[in-house]
Design a protein around this motif. Structure first.
Motif, short mmCIF file in Angstrom:
data_model
loop_
_atom_site.label_atom_id
_atom_site.label_comp_id
_atom_site.label_asym_id
_atom_site.label_seq_id
_atom_site.Cartn_x
_atom_site.Cartn_y
_atom_site.Cartn_z
N MET A 249 -16.13 4.04 5.18
CA MET A 249 -17.63 4.61 5.74
C MET A 249 -16.37 4.95 7.00
SD MET A 249 -19.65 1.67 7.88
CE MET A 249 -19.85 0.37 6.19
N SER A 250 -15.74 4.72 7.21
CA SER A 250 -13.96 4.43 9.06
C SER A 250 -14.25 5.99 8.33
CB SER A 250 -13.08 3.89 8.62
OG SER A 250 -13.39 2.61 8.86
N ALA A 255 -11.59 11.40 8.60
CA ALA A 255 -12.38 13.13 8.00
C ALA A 255 -12.51 13.99 8.55
CB ALA A 255 -12.62 12.85 6.35
N LYS A 256 -13.97 13.97 8.67
CA LYS A 256 -14.20 15.04 10.13
C LYS A 256 -13.43 15.04 11.08
CE LYS A 256 -19.05 13.13 8.25
NZ LYS A 256 -20.23 12.63 8.54
N ASP A 257 -13.10 13.78 12.13
CA ASP A 257 -13.01 13.83 12.36
C ASP A 257 -10.97 14.78 12.54
OD1 ASP A 257 -14.17 12.33 14.17
OD2 ASP A 257 -12.67 10.39 14.06
N LEU A 258 -11.13 14.77 11.46
CA LEU A 258 -9.61 15.64 11.06
C LEU A 258 -9.96 16.92 11.03
CD1 LEU A 258 -7.55 13.16 9.10
CD2 LEU A 258 -6.53 13.91 11.90
N GLY A 259 -11.42 17.08 10.84
CA GLY A 259 -11.74 18.68 10.49
C GLY A 259 -11.89 19.03 9.28
N LEU A 260 -12.03 17.75 7.97
CA LEU A 260 -12.56 17.73 7.08
C LEU A 260 -13.64 17.88 6.56
CD1 LEU A 260 -9.89 16.70 6.42
CD2 LEU A 260 -9.98 16.40 3.51
N GLY A 309 -0.85 12.87 -1.54
CA GLY A 309 -1.17 14.33 -0.99
C GLY A 309 -0.75 14.38 0.55
N LYS A 310 -1.45 15.44 1.02
CA LYS A 310 -1.27 15.58 2.15
C LYS A 310 -1.78 14.69 3.27
CE LYS A 310 -0.28 20.42 4.03
NZ LYS A 310 0.09 21.16 2.87
N ILE A 311 -3.16 14.58 2.47
CA ILE A 311 -4.96 14.81 3.25
C ILE A 311 -4.92 13.48 3.10
CG2 ILE A 311 -7.32 14.97 3.36
CD1 ILE A 311 -6.69 17.65 2.43
N SER A 312 -4.16 12.31 2.06
CA SER A 312 -4.43 11.04 2.30
C SER A 312 -3.36 10.66 3.22
CB SER A 312 -3.22 10.65 1.06
OG SER A 312 -4.69 11.58 -0.79
N THR A 313 -2.50 11.09 3.09
CA THR A 313 -1.11 10.44 3.60
C THR A 313 -1.79 10.65 5.65
OG1 THR A 313 0.93 11.81 2.54
CG2 THR A 313 1.10 11.20 5.51
N LYS A 314 -2.14 12.03 5.87
CA LYS A 314 -2.51 11.96 7.42
C LYS A 314 -4.22 10.65 7.38
CE LYS A 314 -2.66 17.08 8.59
NZ LYS A 314 -4.02 18.19 8.44
N TYR A 316 -4.67 8.06 5.97
CA TYR A 316 -3.71 6.67 6.16
C TYR A 316 -3.00 6.45 7.02
CZ TYR A 316 -0.19 3.54 4.96
OH TYR A 316 0.20 1.87 4.42
N HIS A 317 -2.40 7.39 7.86
CA HIS A 317 -1.99 7.20 9.51
C HIS A 317 -2.73 7.14 10.51
CE1 HIS A 317 2.24 6.90 7.76
NE2 HIS A 317 2.09 8.10 6.85
N ARG A 318 -3.44 7.72 9.97
CA ARG A 318 -4.75 7.87 11.82
C ARG A 318 -5.14 6.18 11.48
NH1 ARG A 318 -8.04 11.41 14.83
NH2 ARG A 318 -6.36 12.53 14.79
N LEU A 319 -6.72 6.03 10.13
CA LEU A 319 -6.43 4.64 9.88
C LEU A 319 -5.42 3.62 10.39
CD1 LEU A 319 -8.62 2.70 8.92
CD2 LEU A 319 -7.16 2.99 6.24
N ARG A 320 -4.97 3.21 10.11
CA ARG A 320 -3.90 2.45 10.27
C ARG A 320 -3.26 2.30 12.20
NH1 ARG A 320 1.23 -0.55 6.17
NH2 ARG A 320 0.31 -1.31 8.26
#
Ligand code: PLP
Ligand code: COI
Length: 340
Positions: A249-250, A255-260, A309-314, A316-320
């Protein structure tokens, strides 16, 4: 003062801490929150948890931030889900005040076991609720025990933030569409154990379950939800038999915040071949990228590469970062635990 523990080597497993907390529901009301230093619980041999599976649990983490503060992530959602789980199998619901006071007490009493920032380890908080009162007929208990213990843990999947292989199974369902898959009850995990162990023995980190009716749509992994990414879109299964993951959910919001673009919908098996990235997500799993999914029956394999992958990495880092206080908590998801 943190204990002298080799934090970086901790597995996701049980590690003894000093105290746990307990609260009984008896005679129609919740009692006082008690502190115990015993790892054991005296249980009536006819307790409904032992016979009829009246048991539910939760999992959340306390994170030591870069700023030294300790944060909880969306504990209110865990409290709500535990109420839903209780409701689903006719147990007494734990009031949010009791849930919160109990997790706070368990964390504070074991503050020395909170892993330092940067070690990759966190303090896993495990609330559980079960029917402790006796019944022999199939009926709900009259007495319930709510407990919380904490244990310092490393990554759920041994590789940490490295892609894992996953086995897709068709001969086992963890939950039925109108069953208990949407709540966090022990029986769901028991139902998946045989397939999970088989997958481990086969060299896979996890199983991936399909919908129980048509065997056409992706449900979720053993201990985590599933997501796929393509065309700048975060896609995750909509299903009545999966656990509503707070992490997922988070991630949808992040993802939306990152423009996805975000899509929660049925994900047909055949679509697996179109994803650019795939992953499992959950409190314990955080984001665990998937390098390949192998259909156990046909051997058909979907590969996503050995690199994260690039998006998974982004994501991950935002969540953590939010959990550890290095990224701004714009949605108000964290609660700082004062005084530790
Ligand atoms: N799905 C299952 C079956 C789980 O056990 C978990 C873990 O709690 C999750 C998904 C992830 O949920 P959450 O992100 O709330 O931890
Ligand atoms: C969690 O992610 O907290 C879980 O409960 C997953 C698993 C350990 C059952």
């Amino acid at each position: 003062m943190s204990k002298d523990i080799n934090w970086g080597e901790l597995p996701f497993g049980y590690f003894k801490t000093d105290y746990n907390v307990r609260c009984y529901y008896r005679d129609g009301k919740w009692g006082e929150i008690e502190v115990s230093s015993s790892e054991y619980v005296p249980v009536h041999m006819a307790a409904t948890a032992l016979h009829y599976g009246q048991e539910a649990f939760e999992g959340l983490k306390a994170y030591r931030g870069k700023d030294g503060k300790v944060r909880l992530f969306r504990w209110q959602e865990n409290a709500k889900r535990m109420r839903n789980s209780a409701h689903g199998i006719l147990m007494q619901e734990v009031p949010d005040e009791v849930f919160y006071a109990s997790i706070m007490k368990a964390i504070k009493l074991n503050a020395d076991y909170i892993p330092p920032y940067g070690t990759g380890a966190t303090l896993y908080v495990r609330p559980l609720l079960f029917g402790s009162g006796p019944q022999v007929g199939v009926k709900p208990a009259n007495e319930y025990l709510f407990m919380v213990f904490v244990t310092p843990v490393g990554p759920y999947f041994k590789t940490g933030f490295k892609p894992v292989a996953v086995e897709l199974v068709r001969d086992v369902d963890r939950a039925a569409p109108l069953g208990t898959g949407h709540i966090k009850v022990g029986g769901n995990y028991a139902a998946g154990l045989r397939a999970t162990e088989r997958a481990h023995l086969g060299g896979y980190a996890s199983v991936l379950f399909l919908d129980a009716i048509e065997k056409k749509y992706i449900d979720e992994a053993g201990p985590a939800n599933f997501f796929g990414i393509k065309n700048n879109t975060y896609i995750t299964p909509q299903s009545k038999s999966i656990l509503p993951s707070i992490t997922n959910m988070s991630l949808e919001q992040i993802a939306k915040d990152l423009g996805l673009t975000v899509e929660r919908r049925k994900v047909p098996f055949d679509e697996l071949g179109t994803f650019e990235e795939a992953g499992a997500c959950g409190t314990a799993a955080i984001i665990t990228p998937i390098k390949k999914i192998v259909d156990r029956e046909s051997g058909k394999t979907f590969s996503y590469g050995e690199e994260v992958g690039k998006i998974s990495t982004k994501l991950y880092h935002r969540l953590r970062g939010i959990q550890e206080g290095t990224e701004e908590d714009t949605h108000g998801w964290t609660t700082v635990i004062e005084g530790i």
